[in-house]
Design a protein around this motif. Sequence first.
Motif, PDB file in Angstrom:
ATOM      1  N   ALA A 293       0.947  -1.293  -0.065  1.00 12.59           N
ATOM      2  CA  ALA A 293      -0.042  -0.128   0.053  1.00 12.59           C
ATOM      3  C   ALA A 293       0.772   1.122   0.005  1.00 12.59           C
ATOM      4  O   ALA A 293       2.286   1.391   0.560  1.00 12.59           O
ATOM      5  CB  ALA A 293      -0.960  -0.207   1.211  1.00 12.59           C
ATOM      6  N   THR A 294       0.321   2.356  -0.443  1.00 10.38           N
ATOM      7  CA  THR A 294       0.999   3.733  -0.527  1.00 10.38           C
ATOM      8  C   THR A 294       0.669   4.465   0.458  1.00 10.38           C
ATOM      9  O   THR A 294      -0.520   4.408   0.905  1.00 10.38           O
ATOM     10  CB  THR A 294       0.775   4.314  -1.791  1.00 10.38           C
ATOM     11  N   PRO A 295       1.563   5.411   1.029  1.00  9.02           N
ATOM     12  CA  PRO A 295       1.161   6.093   2.158  1.00  9.02           C
ATOM     13  C   PRO A 295       0.070   7.275   2.020  1.00  9.02           C
ATOM     14  O   PRO A 295      -0.174   7.537   0.771  1.00  9.02           O
ATOM     15  CB  PRO A 295       2.484   7.052   2.449  1.00  9.02           C
ATOM     16  N   VAL A 296      -0.578   7.606   2.687  1.00  6.17           N
ATOM     17  CA  VAL A 296      -1.837   8.604   2.731  1.00  6.17           C
ATOM     18  C   VAL A 296      -1.125   9.980   2.657  1.00  6.17           C
ATOM     19  O   VAL A 296      -0.211  10.254   3.714  1.00  6.17           O
ATOM     20  CB  VAL A 296      -2.865   8.313   3.906  1.00  6.17           C
ATOM     21  N   GLU A 297      -1.410  10.918   1.721  1.00  2.00           N
ATOM     22  CA  GLU A 297      -0.683  12.133   2.121  1.00  2.00           C
ATOM     23  C   GLU A 297      -1.112  13.133   3.130  1.00  2.00           C
ATOM     24  O   GLU A 297      -0.427  13.839   3.817  1.00  2.00           O
ATOM     25  CB  GLU A 297      -0.868  12.896   0.351  1.00  2.00           C
TER      26      GLU A 297
ATOM     27  N   VAL B  92      -8.267  -1.150  -1.839  1.00  2.00           N
ATOM     28  CA  VAL B  92      -7.625   0.279  -1.798  1.00  2.00           C
ATOM     29  C   VAL B  92      -6.306   0.175  -1.058  1.00  2.00           C
ATOM     30  O   VAL B  92      -6.041   0.038  -0.002  1.00  2.00           O
ATOM     31  CB  VAL B  92      -8.430   1.341  -0.824  1.00  2.00           C
ATOM     32  N   LEU B  93      -5.444   0.315  -2.108  1.00  2.00           N
ATOM     33  CA  LEU B  93      -3.869   0.224  -1.746  1.00  2.00           C
ATOM     34  C   LEU B  93      -3.423   1.620  -1.003  1.00  2.00           C
ATOM     35  O   LEU B  93      -2.433   2.451  -1.609  1.00  2.00           O
ATOM     36  CB  LEU B  93      -3.069  -0.007  -3.059  1.00  2.00           C
ATOM     37  N   LYS B  94      -4.129   2.005   0.073  1.00  2.00           N
ATOM     38  CA  LYS B  94      -3.404   3.145   0.750  1.00  2.00           C
ATOM     39  C   LYS B  94      -3.237   2.643   2.269  1.00  2.00           C
ATOM     40  O   LYS B  94      -3.793   1.328   2.614  1.00  2.00           O
ATOM     41  CB  LYS B  94      -4.634   4.146   1.102  1.00  2.00           C
ATOM     42  N   ARG B  95      -2.240   3.192   3.079  1.00  2.00           N
ATOM     43  CA  ARG B  95      -1.846   2.693   4.299  1.00  2.00           C
ATOM     44  C   ARG B  95      -2.837   3.261   5.623  1.00  2.00           C
ATOM     45  O   ARG B  95      -2.446   4.120   6.105  1.00  2.00           O
ATOM     46  CB  ARG B  95      -0.428   3.221   4.560  1.00  2.00           C
ATOM     47  N   LEU B  96      -3.981   2.464   5.660  1.00  2.00           N
ATOM     48  CA  LEU B  96      -4.987   2.678   6.592  1.00  2.00           C
ATOM     49  C   LEU B  96      -5.545   1.540   7.138  1.00  2.00           C
ATOM     50  O   LEU B  96      -5.581   0.477   6.387  1.00  2.00           O
ATOM     51  CB  LEU B  96      -6.402   3.244   5.683  1.00  2.00           C
ATOM     52  N   ILE B  97      -5.479   1.634   8.339  1.00  2.68           N
ATOM     53  CA  ILE B  97      -6.018   0.369   9.057  1.00  2.68           C
ATOM     54  C   ILE B  97      -7.038   0.769  10.216  1.00  2.68           C
ATOM     55  O   ILE B  97      -7.103   2.043  10.672  1.00  2.68           O
ATOM     56  CB  ILE B  97      -4.974  -0.350   9.803  1.00  2.68           C
ATOM     57  N   VAL B  98      -8.083  -0.106  10.558  1.00  3.38           N
ATOM     58  CA  VAL B  98      -9.016   0.208  11.642  1.00  3.38           C
ATOM     59  C   VAL B  98      -9.040  -0.913  12.561  1.00  3.38           C
ATOM     60  O   VAL B  98      -8.884  -2.064  12.093  1.00  3.38           O
ATOM     61  CB  VAL B  98     -10.479   0.623  11.148  1.00  3.38           C
ATOM     62  N   VAL B  99      -9.207  -0.774  13.918  1.00  3.65           N
ATOM     63  CA  VAL B  99      -9.017  -1.901  14.782  1.00  3.65           C
ATOM     64  C   VAL B  99      -9.982  -1.463  15.710  1.00  3.65           C
ATOM     65  O   VAL B  99     -10.229  -0.259  16.366  1.00  3.65           O
ATOM     66  CB  VAL B  99      -7.599  -1.958  15.275  1.00  3.65           C
ATOM     67  N   ASP B 100     -10.698  -2.600  16.498  1.00  2.00           N
ATOM     68  CA  ASP B 100     -11.304  -2.312  17.718  1.00  2.00           C
ATOM     69  C   ASP B 100     -11.536  -3.884  18.465  1.00  2.00           C
ATOM     70  O   ASP B 100     -12.187  -4.646  17.879  1.00  2.00           O
ATOM     71  CB  ASP B 100     -12.780  -2.136  17.190  1.00  2.00           C
ATOM     72  N   VAL B 101     -10.717  -3.940  19.444  1.00  2.48           N
ATOM     73  CA  VAL B 101     -10.851  -5.301  20.058  1.00  2.48           C
ATOM     74  C   VAL B 101     -11.614  -5.093  21.245  1.00  2.48           C
ATOM     75  O   VAL B 101     -11.478  -6.110  22.391  1.00  2.48           O
ATOM     76  CB  VAL B 101      -9.314  -5.583  20.535  1.00  2.48           C
ATOM     77  N   ALA B 102     -12.345  -4.340  21.404  1.00  2.05           N
ATOM     78  CA  ALA B 102     -13.416  -4.271  22.520  1.00  2.05           C
ATOM     79  C   ALA B 102     -14.190  -5.503  22.606  1.00  2.05           C
ATOM     80  O   ALA B 102     -14.667  -6.026  21.542  1.00  2.05           O
ATOM     81  CB  ALA B 102     -14.362  -3.185  22.681  1.00  2.05           C
ATOM     82  N   ARG B 103     -14.534  -6.236  23.787  1.00  6.23           N
ATOM     83  CA  ARG B 103     -15.224  -7.228  23.853  1.00  6.23           C
ATOM     84  C   ARG B 103     -16.747  -7.185  23.880  1.00  6.23           C
ATOM     85  O   ARG B 103     -17.232  -6.090  23.940  1.00  6.23           O
ATOM     86  CB  ARG B 103     -14.947  -8.175  25.117  1.00  6.23           C
ATOM     87  N   ASP B 104     -17.609  -8.064  23.592  1.00  4.43           N
ATOM     88  CA  ASP B 104     -18.969  -8.153  23.509  1.00  4.43           C
ATOM     89  C   ASP B 104     -19.576  -7.481  24.989  1.00  4.43           C
ATOM     90  O   ASP B 104     -18.796  -7.881  26.126  1.00  4.43           O
ATOM     91  CB  ASP B 104     -19.634  -9.501  23.347  1.00  4.43           C
ATOM     92  N   GLY B 105     -20.290  -6.648  24.947  1.00  2.28           N
ATOM     93  CA  GLY B 105     -20.632  -6.030  26.127  1.00  2.28           C
ATOM     94  C   GLY B 105     -20.054  -4.918  26.395  1.00  2.28           C
ATOM     95  O   GLY B 105     -20.275  -3.960  27.289  1.00  2.28           O
ATOM     96  N   GLU B 106     -18.926  -4.452  26.003  1.00  3.90           N
ATOM     97  CA  GLU B 106     -18.197  -3.108  26.134  1.00  3.90           C
ATOM     98  C   GLU B 106     -18.365  -2.156  25.140  1.00  3.90           C
ATOM     99  O   GLU B 106     -18.819  -2.757  23.873  1.00  3.90           O
ATOM    100  CB  GLU B 106     -16.625  -3.719  25.867  1.00  3.90           C
TER     101      GLU B 106
END
Length: 178
Positions: free
Chosen positions: A18-22, A54-68
């Motif tokens: 992926a390429t950097p986001v400007e 989409v070859l852009k350097r973007l990630i999303v993460v959410d490790v909240a457990r059920d109920g949180e």
Amino acid sequence: MAKLPILTAPDPRLKQKATPVERVDDEVRRLMDDMLETMYAAPGIGLAAPQVGVLKRLIVVDVARDGEPPAPYQLANPEILWVSDEDAGYEEGCLSLPDHYGEVMRPANIRVRYLDRQNEIRELEADGILATCIQHEIDHLDGILFVDHMSALKRNMILRKLLKAKKQQALPAYSAAS
């Protein structure tokens, strides 16, 4: 917001860098929001832009457990600055390799620098599943899948199963009336 289609292995786009986001602007924020919606709907705990084509350097993460309450991270141009000497193993899965899992060893703790939603440079120290998930998603930005950390035998077995499933989905369905 829109739910995006997730690419599955062995799609060759998953092996590209992926390429950097400007800069994080409205268009990038919209993509981040769409990626979160897609990840939650899948359901998953992380998603990288290359997984939605989409070859852009973007990630999303959410490790909240059920109920949180949700605790999403949206990272543009994430870069690992430091890793611990200690490793931790987790049974990883991936939305691009559905229904396949494998033990992967990664650094237990990391420090990552990234651009946030406001285009501000931030740093985050992470451990446990959050550290694993961020490293897994950053791998996607470099064309690396979690199976690339496994033995060739295990990796090839999983990729063959995914290819077979893809071919079966592509076959035309015949009705009993034919």
